[in-house]
Enzyme design. Structure first.
Site, short mmCIF file in Angstrom:
data_model
loop_
_atom_site.label_atom_id
_atom_site.label_comp_id
_atom_site.label_asym_id
_atom_site.label_seq_id
_atom_site.Cartn_x
_atom_site.Cartn_y
_atom_site.Cartn_z
N HIS A 31 39.70 33.88 79.91
CA HIS A 31 37.73 34.04 79.09
C HIS A 31 36.88 33.08 79.82
CE1 HIS A 31 40.58 34.97 75.62
NE2 HIS A 31 41.51 34.27 76.07
N ASP A 75 40.57 40.45 74.08
CA ASP A 75 41.14 39.85 73.57
C ASP A 75 41.46 40.49 72.29
OD1 ASP A 75 42.42 37.77 72.62
OD2 ASP A 75 40.93 36.10 72.39
N HIS A 92 43.53 41.97 78.92
CA HIS A 92 44.64 40.93 77.36
C HIS A 92 44.01 41.38 76.78
CE1 HIS A 92 44.18 36.15 77.05
NE2 HIS A 92 43.73 37.39 75.49
N HIS A 115 44.55 30.35 79.60
CA HIS A 115 43.92 30.68 78.62
C HIS A 115 43.24 29.49 78.69
CE1 HIS A 115 42.27 29.96 74.26
NE2 HIS A 115 42.21 29.06 74.83
N HIS A 123 46.64 41.52 72.23
CA HIS A 123 47.72 41.24 71.70
C HIS A 123 48.07 41.81 70.93
CE1 HIS A 123 46.43 36.60 72.80
NE2 HIS A 123 45.58 37.27 73.05
N LYS A 134 51.93 32.94 79.47
CA LYS A 134 50.46 33.19 79.48
C LYS A 134 50.32 31.37 78.54
CE LYS A 134 47.10 33.38 76.90
NZ LYS A 134 46.62 34.06 76.01
#
Length: 426
Positions: free
Chosen positions: A248, A318, A62, A228, A64, A187
């Site tokens: 998460h 993340d 995970h 998510h 970005h 996602k």
């Protein structure tokens, strides 16, 4: 040509560690992995590279490739020029590779174009598996609430890492747009988020029929859906819709954990981002600064609950900002391993989360990666100590001695001599 690596400690990703082990690889694939004493005669003749500890290249499931700096919010994701974000993403990918992460799952970012650049040899980076844009509802976690709605939803707008879709037909089209861009997975936001100020992480987003349409459309192309979700309602919605991973999972409880384990779902807890925001609370939206600490404590308990229930856990951080040397910066991915041990995993289980469990987050598109075993990709990481005795050493760049991707050396650490270090500091 065959290559042999001898390690004082071999950590295969799945299974127990092996004292005095060896790996033989050729053509980007592992031919042998096991005790050195079990090498065949043809492999014994090979001159080995010797390392202290050898394990599979790490997976961060995970990240970005957003290329944002400074402010961390949905507006910045929309407004950062795509060309600039991609340029920053090249350096971010290189940083992750030097940190021992040979595979990354981009959960909303410019990973599709970066993956193509890596494949064609434009730059040397990790294997990148991207979801492209994050799909969310109007007013949800994928909506830049402070920007004009007409602009955010303009179908002629190019770029951006967020996609708004409402109703079954729009949701199906949003999936197809991601597939058109080359997405390896989809996602979706099934709950609100911390960085979006209008919605609430506790609330479910999307109706059940919308979520099921997204999962069904993705499945026709053999793609899994990653959800998510923070709140219990969003987690249950993701489970019932058939999502494959929960990202998460702040309010995972005993009931939802049992359901996830029964259905073979994967939790990607991303503890690193919680700890990073604890160190950089100013990056949070003002509305969430007072409530974040309680949310972080609940999240830590959720990881332990999922682990005890037998839910497969995969490492994810993340991380997504292109700032340098900060708590949200690229390169600190392996700190997640120590966070997982704090939540109750053993060091060996944490390493399994960061290696063998990673490919499974891609479902049917999982590569043969994450393990030291015959037939698997020769993505390898060597460190100068025993990570089972000190898991934190994997987060120290000075302890990472070598990294191989598909059998090719892509990073070798050159320690600075004491006298040279003195010259640099002076």
């Amino acid at each position: 040509m065959e290559h042999r690596i001898d390690a004082e400690l071999l950590i295969p990703g799945a299974g127990e560690a092996i004292a005095h082990g060896s790996v033989v690889h050729t053509g980007g694939r592992i031919r042998f992995a096991g005790p050195t004493a079990e090498l065949g005669d043809e492999h014994r003749a090979l001159e080995p590279t010797r390392v202290a500890a050898l394990l599979p290249g790490l997976w961060d499931c995970h990240v970005h490739f957003a290329g944002i700096r400074g402010r961390v919010n949905t507006e910045e994701l929309m407004l950062t020029p795509e060309t600039l974000a991609v340029a920053r993403g090249v350096k971010d990918a290189e940083t992750a590779l030097r940190a021992g992460f040979t595979s990354l799952r981009d959960m909303g970012g410019h990973g599709c174009v970066l993956a193509e650049a890596v494949r064609e040899g434009t730059f040397t980076g990790p294997n990148i598996y991207s979801a492209n844009q994050v799909i969310g509802q109007t007013g949800g976690h994928s909506d830049a609430h402070r920007l004009p709605y007409r602009w955010v939803t303009d179908p002629c707008r190019s770029g951006g890492t967020l996609r708004i879709a409402d109703g079954v037909d729009e949701c199906v089209r949003a999936v197809r747009l991601q597939l058109r861009a080359g997405a390896e997975l989809i996602k979706v936001c099934t709950s609100g988020g911390v960085l979006s100020e209008v919605d609430n992480p506790v609330h479910q987003q999307y109706r059940d029929e919308e979520l099921k349409a997204i999962v069904s459309e993705a499945a026709r192309a053999e793609r899994i859906v990653a959800a998510h979700c923070h709140g219990r309602a969003g987690i249950l919605a993701a489970i019932n819709a058939g999502c494959h991973t929960v990202e998460h999972g702040t309010e995972v409880d005993e009931e939802t954990a049992e359901l996830m384990a029964e259905r073979g779902m994967v939790l990607v807890p991303t503890r690193t981002i919680y700890e990073a925001f604890r160190l950089n609370a100013a990056a949070l939206p003002p509305a969430w600064r007072d409530r974040f600490e309680a949310m972080a404590e609940r999240h830590l308990k959720a990881i332990g609950i999922a682990h005890r229930a037998g839910v497969t856990i995969a490492l994810g951080t993340d991380l997504g900002t292109s700032d340098r040397n900060g708590p949200l910066s690229w390169g600190g991915h392996a700190s997640e391993l120590a966070h997982l041990t704090t939540a109750g995993l053993s060091p060996l289980e944490a390493i399994m989360a960061g290696t063998a469990n990673g490919p499974g987050t891609l479902g049917p598109r999982a590569p043969r990666s994450g393990r030291l075993a015959a037939g698997y990709d020769a993505d390898l990481l060597a460190v100068d100590g025993d990570p089972l005795a000190d898991i934190a050493l994997l987060a120290d760049p000075d302890r990472i001695t070598q990294v191989w991707k598909s059998g090719e050396p892509v990073h070798r650490h050159s320690p600075v001599a004491p006298d040279e270090a003195a010259v640099r500091s002076g």
